[in-house]
Enzyme design. Structure first.
Site, short mmCIF file in Angstrom:
data_model
loop_
_atom_site.label_atom_id
_atom_site.label_comp_id
_atom_site.label_asym_id
_atom_site.label_seq_id
_atom_site.Cartn_x
_atom_site.Cartn_y
_atom_site.Cartn_z
N GLU A 53 0.87 -1.18 0.00
CA GLU A 53 0.00 0.00 0.00
C GLU A 53 0.90 1.22 0.00
OE1 GLU A 53 -3.03 2.28 3.08
OE2 GLU A 53 -2.57 0.16 3.40
N ASP A 64 -4.04 10.14 9.60
CA ASP A 64 -2.71 9.62 9.89
C ASP A 64 -2.17 10.10 11.23
OD1 ASP A 64 -2.56 8.27 7.44
OD2 ASP A 64 -1.96 10.11 6.41
#
Length: 270
Positions: A53, A64
């Site tokens: 990924e 994130d």
């Protein structure tokens, strides 16, 4: 989930046949620089990852955690451009057979042009997109374009999702459904939320064929635990930290250690 099989779903099925399940490894593109990032992605494939990924650096990465935010900020400051996505994918795929998904917030795709982005990704050998900030009911163009270019579309399911939302995600996703293990941002957690197990069960009830658990997985033990109920485990922060602190060699060692969690003898049998 769509009946169309793909390189991603085939890789996950193969991992399930051979071991307990798949390891999906996340790295940001362009960190610490484009060349090293490509070398790092190749290393994760050669040391135990079943699916790669690659994350597109973005200025507002709301999902994130700190480690990944710092890495993507460094990539942006080093001059990352969207065209680097396709170069990185092309170079990785020329070295390994491991399928490569691109994780991206939707705005960069929209700015580049949805059809153009899909065409360039397919030409580079990419397998599809993980899109954390769009839902199937707002992704009509992407649904059509991804089908036309033969790309997977991986949508996210969260513990808070309604049954109606889970059914839509399961029906619309290809490759796998990204099952969010905890509410919050990416990062390492001492314990995985039990909600991930319940969510995976709910997704299966709504027709999801393959589900991979992400957010908070950072050890072989957590991988083994996740593979007790899911088809794959997604690891990001631990790998980004290993690359930052130990370079490609340190990353390769960390991937081997965490990939041990996919071995049949680890964890509770399915």
């Amino acid at each position: 989930m769509s009946a169309r099989d793909s390189a991603v779903s085939a890789a996950i099925r193969a991992a399930k046949d051979q071991r307990r399940g798949a390891l999906v490894a996340y790295l940001p593109i362009g960190f610490p620089d484009l060349d090293t990032g490509v070398e790092a992605a190749i290393a994760v494939a050669r040391n135990g990852a079943d699916v790669i990924e690659l994350g597109v650096p973005y200025s507002d990465p709301v999902m994130d955690g700190v480690v990944i935010q710092e890495a993507t900020r460094a990539a942006l400051e080093a001059g990352f451009r969207v065209g680097d996505v396709f170069e990185a994918v092309r170079r990785v795929r020329s070295a390994v057979d491991t399928p490569v998904l691109v994780m991206t917030y939707w705005n960069p795709v929209l700015q580049y042009g949805v059809d153009r982005f899909a065409a360039d990704l397919a030409a580079a050998g990419g397998a599809g997109l993980i899109t954390p900030d769009i839902t199937p009911d707002s992704a009509a163009e992407w649904m059509e374009v991804s089908e036309r270019h033969g790309l997977d579309r991986v949508f996210l399911a969260a513990p808070s999702s309604s049954d109606e939302r889970l059914e839509l995600v399961a029906r619309s996703s290809t490759g796998f459904v990204y099952t969010v293990s905890t509410m919050g941002i990416t990062g390492e957690r001492a314990q995985l939320d039990a909600a991930a197990r319940r969510l995976t069960g709910r997704l299966r009830e709504h027709g999801a064929d393959l589900a991979c658990v992400g957010i908070g997985i950072s050890s072989a033990e957590q991988v083994a635990d996740a593979l007790g109920y899911a088809d794959g485990a997604i690891v990001g922060t631990a790998f980004v930290r290993a690359l930052r602190d130990g370079g490609v060699d340190g990353l390769a060692e960390e991937v081997r250690a965490i990939a041990a969690g996919t071995a049949p003898s680890r964890g509770t049998p399915r």
